[in-house]
Design an enzyme around this catalytic site. Structure first.
Site, PDB file in Angstrom:
ATOM      1  N   LYS A  98      -9.619  25.904  -0.448  1.00  0.00           N
ATOM      2  CA  LYS A  98      -9.759  24.483  -0.128  1.00  0.00           C
ATOM      3  C   LYS A  98      -8.680  24.046   0.863  1.00  0.00           C
ATOM      4  CE  LYS A  98     -10.435  19.976  -0.593  1.00  0.00           C
ATOM      5  NZ  LYS A  98     -11.481  19.309   0.179  1.00  0.00           N
ATOM      6  N   GLU A 138     -14.429  20.709  -3.483  1.00  0.00           N
ATOM      7  CA  GLU A 138     -15.496  20.194  -2.638  1.00  0.00           C
ATOM      8  C   GLU A 138     -15.143  20.437  -1.183  1.00  0.00           C
ATOM      9  OE1 GLU A 138     -14.693  17.471  -0.649  1.00  0.00           O
ATOM     10  OE2 GLU A 138     -12.707  17.189  -1.495  1.00  0.00           O
ATOM     11  N   CYS A 197      -7.988  13.927   3.186  1.00  0.00           N
ATOM     12  CA  CYS A 197      -7.877  15.361   2.910  1.00  0.00           C
ATOM     13  C   CYS A 197      -7.034  16.147   3.906  1.00  0.00           C
ATOM     14  CB  CYS A 197      -9.269  15.978   2.840  1.00  0.00           C
ATOM     15  SG  CYS A 197     -10.194  15.493   1.371  1.00  0.00           S
TER      16      CYS A 197
END
Length: 427
Positions: A153, A94, A209
Site C-alpha cells: 500500500k 484499498e 493518501c
C-alpha cells in the site's frame, strides 16, 4: 470453510463508507454495518445527503441501505455480532482513487489481503477472499503476509506520487526552455516501459493518501536505519512543496510583483475533480501564500461546502488571526468569484471550468486580466482566450507571446522558493 454472514466496518469515512457500501451491494446475503463515533457523520449516511461526494456512491447506498447495509454509532454491539471486522483497512489495503472509487471497487485491478502465517490467520484470509469472490475473479485476489500487504500500500502510493513529482520537476524545466510539458509527457508516455499514467503536470498532488503514505515510508526507513532511502522518498514531498511555492511565486511575479489588496479568483478547492475532499489540497497552500502577500481571495468550488473551506484556511499552520475573515470570500458561482478580479487561478480540474463564458468573465475583470491555469484544463482554448484579451500562464509551458512589461520593484516576496512551507505535515 467459515462463511461470513455479518461484517462490521469501523470508520465511516472516505474508505470505510464506500468500500462497505459496495460489499453490501455486491453481496446481498451479507449484513454490513458501518460504525463511527461521529454521530453527525452517521446521521448523514442515513440521510438523502451523504457526507462525502463520490460519483455513483449515492445510487449504491440507496440500493441496499436498510436492507443489508446499516450505519450506526453502536460500535460495541456491531463488533460483538460481526463475523468479520474491518478497521479501515491495512491488512486489506484499498487502492482507490477518489472520483472513481465506486468503479475501482466494482472492477479492481487487484484485491490484496494480508494475514498472519498461522492456521488462524490463513482461515481469516480465506474467509475474506470468499467475500470478494462474489464479484472479483479469483486470479485478481492476491494473498500475502501482513508486512507485504502494508508495504504494498505504501509503495504503490509512493510510486504514483513520485511520477507526479517527476513530471512536475520537468514542467519547471519546460518553462525555462520553451518546451511544453504536455508534449514531453506524451513522448515519454508512449514508451511502453514508462506508460502514460500519472504524467499530468499540475500545481501539485493532494489528498489524504499520497503525502501521508510517502511520509510513513520515510519514517519507516529512518526507524530502520535506512537514511539514504528515507532521503530519496522525502524528495518526492519536497518537490511537491516546491511546485506549489513556484506556482504562487509566478502569480505574484506576473501581477507586477505584488498582489497586496488585489482580488484573485480561486476556481476549485477540492484536491481533484469529482470529489469534495480537500485534505492536503494544493488550493490550501496556494491560498496561504497569496494571503500572506495580502491578496483578497474569492473562492469557488462546486462540491466543497463553505464551512470546509473556512476550516481549512483557518488552520493555525495556514493563516493567522483574522486573515481569513479579512481576505477570503466564498462565492456561490464562478462568475461571482471572477467579477472585478485581477486574476483567475484554476486549482482544481473540474470539467465545468472548460465550459465557462470567458468573454463574459473578461468583461467584468480588471485589466490586464490574467488566467493562471494550474491544471492545464484550458489548453485547447489558449488562442480564443488570448483573442478575448487574457494574459495566460500555465504549468510547464510559455503561452503569452506578448507579456505586459513591468518594472520590478526590488522587493522580495515574503516567501522563498527554497523555504519549506510553514505547515509541516505530521508523520
Amino acid at each position: 470453510m467459515f462463511e461470513i454472514k455479518k461484517i462490521c466496518c469501523i470508520g465511516a469515512g472516505y474508505v470505510g463508507g464506500p468500500t462497505c457500501s459496495v460489499i453490501a451491494h455486491m453481496c446481498p446475503e451479507i449484513r454490513v454495518t458501518v460504525v463511527d463515533v461521529n454521530e453527525s457523520r452517521i446521521n448523514a449516511w442515513n440521510s438523502p445527503t451523504l457526507p462525502i461526494y463520490e460519483p455513483g456512491l449515492k445510487e449504491v447506498v440507496e440500493s441496499c441501505r436498510g436492507k443489508n447495509l446499516f450505519f450506526s454509532t453502536d460500535i460495541d454491539d456491531a463488533i460483538k455480532e460481526a463475523d468479520l471486522v474491518f478497521i479501515s483497512v491495512l491488512s486489506n489495503p484499498e487502492f482507490l482513487a477518489e472520483g472513481t472509487a465506486i468503479k475501482d471497487l466494482k472492477n479492481p485491478d487487484r484485491v490484496l489481503i494480508g494475514g498472519d502465517e498461522t492456521p488462524e490467520g490463513q482461515r481469516a484470509v480465506q474467509a475474506l477472499c470468499a467475500v470478494y469472490e462474489h464479484w472479483v475473479p479469483r486470479e485478481k485476489i492476491l494473498t500475502t503476509n501482513t508486512w507485504s500487504s502494508e508495504l504494498s500500500k505504501l509503495a504503490a502510493n509512493a510510486f504514483l506520487a513520485q511520477r507526479i513529482s517527476s513530471i512536475n520537476s520537468i514542467s519547471a524545466l519546460c518553462e525555462a526552455t520553451g518546451a511544453d510539458v504536455e508534449e514531453v509527457a506524451t513522448a515519454i508516455g508512449m514508451d511502453q516501459r514508462i506508460g502514460n499514467k500519472f504524467l499530468k503536470a499540475s500545481v501539485g498532488f493532494g489528498g489524504s493518501c499520497f503525502q501521508k503514505d510517502v511520509l510513513n515510508l520515510v519514517y519507516l526507513c529512518e526507524a530502520l536505519n535506512l537514511p539514504e532511502v528515507a532521503r530519496y522518498w522525502q524528495q518526492v514531498i519536497d518537490m511537491n512543496d516546491y511546485q506549489r511555492r513556484r506556482f504562487a511565486s509566478r502569480i505574484i511575479d506576473s501581477l507586477f510583483n505584488t498582489v497586496t489588496d488585489k482580488k484573485i479568483a480561486i476556481l476549485g478547492f477540492a484536491f481533484k475533480k469529482d470529489t469534495g475532499d480537500t485534505r492536503e489540497s494544493s488550493s490550501i497552500y496556494i491560498s496561504k501564500y497569496l494571503m500572506d502577500e495580502g491578496a483578497h481571495l474569492h473562492i469557488y468550488d462546486p462540491k466543497v461546502p463553505r464551512e470546509q473551506i473556512v476550516v481549512d484556511l483557518s488552520h493555525p499552520g495556514v493563516s493567522e488571526d483574522d486573515q481569513v475573515s479579512r481576505l477570503v470570500t466564498i462565492s456561490k458561482d464562478p462568475y461571482e468569484a471572477c467579477d472585478g478580479a485581477h486574476a483567475v487561478v484554476i486549482c482544481t480540474e473540474w470539467d465545468m471550468f472548460k465550459e465557462l463564458d470567458y468573454e463574459r468573465i473578461h468583461k467584468k475583470m480588471l485589466k490586464p486580466a490574467f488566467i493562471f491555469d494550474g491544471r492545464r484544463v484550458l489548453d485547447g482554448l489558449h488562442n480564443e482566450l488570448q483573442t478575448i484579451g487574457f494574459q495566460i500562464e500555465t504549468i510547464g509551458k510559455k503561452v503569452s507571446s506578448k507579456r505586459i512589461p513591468y518594472a520590478p520593484s526590488g522587493e522580495i516576496p515574503k516567501f522563498s522558493l527554497q523555504d519549506p512551507p510553514n505547515k509541516k505535515p505530521r508523520v
